[in-house]
Design a protein around this motif. Structure first.
Motif, PDB file in Angstrom:
ATOM      1  N   THR A 163      25.552  84.761  45.992  1.00  0.00           N
ATOM      2  CA  THR A 163      24.294  85.369  46.410  1.00  0.00           C
ATOM      3  C   THR A 163      23.833  86.372  45.362  1.00  0.00           C
ATOM      4  O   THR A 163      24.584  86.737  44.468  1.00  0.00           O
ATOM      5  CB  THR A 163      24.464  86.103  47.750  1.00  0.00           C
ATOM      6  N   GLY A 164      22.614  86.789  45.499  1.00  0.00           N
ATOM      7  CA  GLY A 164      22.139  87.812  44.573  1.00  0.00           C
ATOM      8  C   GLY A 164      20.750  87.509  44.064  1.00  0.00           C
ATOM      9  O   GLY A 164      20.164  86.471  44.357  1.00  0.00           O
ATOM     10  N   ASN A 165      20.277  88.466  43.292  1.00  0.00           N
ATOM     11  CA  ASN A 165      18.932  88.373  42.732  1.00  0.00           C
ATOM     12  C   ASN A 165      19.085  88.341  41.206  1.00  0.00           C
ATOM     13  O   ASN A 165      19.800  89.167  40.635  1.00  0.00           O
ATOM     14  CB  ASN A 165      18.119  89.603  43.168  1.00  0.00           C
ATOM     15  N   ILE A 166      18.422  87.411  40.573  1.00  0.00           N
ATOM     16  CA  ILE A 166      18.602  87.291  39.127  1.00  0.00           C
ATOM     17  C   ILE A 166      18.051  88.485  38.360  1.00  0.00           C
ATOM     18  O   ILE A 166      18.282  88.617  37.165  1.00  0.00           O
ATOM     19  CB  ILE A 166      17.986  85.984  38.565  1.00  0.00           C
ATOM     20  N   ALA A 167      17.361  89.391  39.069  1.00  0.00           N
ATOM     21  CA  ALA A 167      16.882  90.587  38.382  1.00  0.00           C
ATOM     22  C   ALA A 167      18.068  91.417  37.873  1.00  0.00           C
ATOM     23  O   ALA A 167      17.939  92.151  36.886  1.00  0.00           O
ATOM     24  CB  ALA A 167      16.016  91.423  39.311  1.00  0.00           C
ATOM     25  N   ILE A 200      20.909  90.178  36.649  1.00  0.00           N
ATOM     26  CA  ILE A 200      21.297  89.539  35.385  1.00  0.00           C
ATOM     27  C   ILE A 200      20.290  89.900  34.299  1.00  0.00           C
ATOM     28  O   ILE A 200      20.643  90.139  33.141  1.00  0.00           O
ATOM     29  CB  ILE A 200      21.343  87.994  35.553  1.00  0.00           C
ATOM     30  N   ALA A 201      19.031  89.963  34.709  1.00  0.00           N
ATOM     31  CA  ALA A 201      17.979  90.264  33.737  1.00  0.00           C
ATOM     32  C   ALA A 201      18.218  91.624  33.100  1.00  0.00           C
ATOM     33  O   ALA A 201      18.169  91.770  31.871  1.00  0.00           O
ATOM     34  CB  ALA A 201      16.607  90.234  34.417  1.00  0.00           C
ATOM     35  N   PHE A 202      18.517  92.641  33.930  1.00  0.00           N
ATOM     36  CA  PHE A 202      18.734  93.958  33.336  1.00  0.00           C
ATOM     37  C   PHE A 202      19.930  93.918  32.397  1.00  0.00           C
ATOM     38  O   PHE A 202      19.926  94.533  31.315  1.00  0.00           O
ATOM     39  CB  PHE A 202      18.937  95.051  34.390  1.00  0.00           C
ATOM     40  N   ALA A 250      11.130  94.309  40.537  1.00  0.00           N
ATOM     41  CA  ALA A 250      11.436  92.968  41.021  1.00  0.00           C
ATOM     42  C   ALA A 250      12.294  93.013  42.283  1.00  0.00           C
ATOM     43  O   ALA A 250      12.259  92.097  43.099  1.00  0.00           O
ATOM     44  CB  ALA A 250      12.154  92.168  39.930  1.00  0.00           C
ATOM     45  N   TYR A 251      13.047  94.098  42.432  1.00  0.00           N
ATOM     46  CA  TYR A 251      13.991  94.144  43.546  1.00  0.00           C
ATOM     47  C   TYR A 251      13.385  94.792  44.779  1.00  0.00           C
ATOM     48  O   TYR A 251      13.643  94.367  45.897  1.00  0.00           O
ATOM     49  CB  TYR A 251      15.254  94.902  43.124  1.00  0.00           C
ATOM     50  N   GLU A 289      22.324  81.353  47.476  1.00  0.00           N
ATOM     51  CA  GLU A 289      21.244  82.255  47.853  1.00  0.00           C
ATOM     52  C   GLU A 289      20.816  83.148  46.705  1.00  0.00           C
ATOM     53  O   GLU A 289      20.640  84.343  46.862  1.00  0.00           O
ATOM     54  CB  GLU A 289      21.681  83.114  49.037  1.00  0.00           C
ATOM     55  N   ILE A 290      20.723  82.544  45.595  1.00  0.00           N
ATOM     56  CA  ILE A 290      20.234  83.316  44.458  1.00  0.00           C
ATOM     57  C   ILE A 290      18.719  83.345  44.508  1.00  0.00           C
ATOM     58  O   ILE A 290      18.074  82.300  44.660  1.00  0.00           O
ATOM     59  CB  ILE A 290      20.724  82.713  43.130  1.00  0.00           C
ATOM     60  N   THR A 291      18.179  84.515  44.417  1.00  0.00           N
ATOM     61  CA  THR A 291      16.729  84.647  44.479  1.00  0.00           C
ATOM     62  C   THR A 291      16.228  85.375  43.242  1.00  0.00           C
ATOM     63  O   THR A 291      17.008  85.912  42.458  1.00  0.00           O
ATOM     64  CB  THR A 291      16.316  85.451  45.719  1.00  0.00           C
ATOM     65  N   THR A 297      11.714  88.256  35.258  1.00  0.00           N
ATOM     66  CA  THR A 297      12.642  89.354  34.947  1.00  0.00           C
ATOM     67  C   THR A 297      13.562  88.961  33.787  1.00  0.00           C
ATOM     68  O   THR A 297      13.832  89.760  32.893  1.00  0.00           O
ATOM     69  CB  THR A 297      13.488  89.731  36.174  1.00  0.00           C
ATOM     70  N   ILE A 298      14.034  87.729  33.838  1.00  0.00           N
ATOM     71  CA  ILE A 298      14.867  87.221  32.743  1.00  0.00           C
ATOM     72  C   ILE A 298      14.049  87.194  31.446  1.00  0.00           C
ATOM     73  O   ILE A 298      14.544  87.506  30.360  1.00  0.00           O
ATOM     74  CB  ILE A 298      15.384  85.793  33.054  1.00  0.00           C
ATOM     75  N   ALA A 308      13.892  90.489  29.830  1.00  0.00           N
ATOM     76  CA  ALA A 308      15.212  90.790  29.267  1.00  0.00           C
ATOM     77  C   ALA A 308      15.390  90.116  27.905  1.00  0.00           C
ATOM     78  O   ALA A 308      15.816  90.737  26.924  1.00  0.00           O
ATOM     79  CB  ALA A 308      16.301  90.338  30.227  1.00  0.00           C
ATOM     80  N   PHE A 367       5.420  90.353  31.955  1.00  0.00           N
ATOM     81  CA  PHE A 367       6.124  90.480  33.244  1.00  0.00           C
ATOM     82  C   PHE A 367       5.181  90.945  34.338  1.00  0.00           C
ATOM     83  O   PHE A 367       5.157  90.378  35.439  1.00  0.00           O
ATOM     84  CB  PHE A 367       7.298  91.454  33.109  1.00  0.00           C
ATOM     85  N   TYR A 383       4.246  88.721  37.512  1.00  0.00           N
ATOM     86  CA  TYR A 383       4.862  89.134  38.772  1.00  0.00           C
ATOM     87  C   TYR A 383       3.832  89.562  39.802  1.00  0.00           C
ATOM     88  O   TYR A 383       3.987  89.285  40.982  1.00  0.00           O
ATOM     89  CB  TYR A 383       5.852  90.278  38.509  1.00  0.00           C
TER      90      TYR A 383
END
Lengths: 72, 72, 72, 72, 72
Positions: free
Chosen positions: A4-8, A10-12, A69-70, B2-4, B9-10, B13, B66, B70
């Motif tokens: 689970t998680g938000n790719i934001a 990973i982006a940071f 984003a979050y 459940e990755i959102t 955002t990527i 980065a 971005f 967004y």
């Protein structure tokens, strides 16, 4: 699969890669240069701070991107 | 799974990688050059600021991208 | 999986990598060269600006590509 | 998964990588060479412009490719 | 997933990577060589043009490949 998680997040993380290396590099060369010409240490420190600020800004915007984003 | 998230955002980065390294590099060489020829330190600082502005612009446009992707 | 977004954002991000490093490189060498031959500093700065403009153009076209792909 | 977009945008982005680094490289060496032999600075600048034009052309064709693939 | 497009665009993009770096390299070394032996500058420029033409041709064929794959 229960990842689970938000790719934001990973982006940071990716956003710190370039700046992290970049600031490391410029400070490293600053040190070498201070050691070679100690009498220009203050000029070099000002340059270092300007350069680090430019680069740090990139990663800080990355943090703003994460917040937007979050939470928004 | 459940990755959102939004890949914008990527994108930001990734947009910091080249500029982060690029500014780090040019400031690093500036320092080395100031140490070798302290009497041209002001010329070198102007060049450094011009170069950093050119490169920083790329990442700042990345932030605009971005925001557009967004929120618009 | 709820990842959303338009890959045009990733595209712009990738479009900053080469130019970011490229401008960093050419400015870095400019500084080194100014330190070696301060009397040609103005010639070197003109070359630097020409080179940076050539490279910056690539990334700016990348932004135009993003705008076209996202809004048109 | 709701990622949308046209890969022609990615294509242009990749098309800036080589030219961005390539022009950066050739301008960098031009600067080094001007510093070593200032009396051939004009010859070096002409070579630099020829080389940059050759390389820039590649990325500009990449933009034409994007336009063709996206709008035609 | 709604990514659309023709990979021929990616193909052209990749086809600029090598030539972009390659021409950058050969022009870079030309400059270095002109600076070391200015009296053979014209010979070096002719070689540079021949070399750049050879390399440019590869990317231009890449453009023909794109045109054929996309429109024929």
């Amino acid at each position: 699969m229960e990842i689970t998680g938000n790719i934001a997040t990973i982006a940071f993380a990716l956003a710190t890669l370039g700046p992290g290396l970049g600031i490391g590099w410029l400070v490293a060369k600053t040190q070498e240069s201070v050691a070679r010409q100690p009498e220009v240490a203050s000029t070099l420190r000002v340059n270092m701070l300007i350069g680090a600020a430019f680069v740090e800004l990139l990663a800080l915007i990355g943090f703003i991107v994460f917040i937007l984003a979050y939470f928004v």
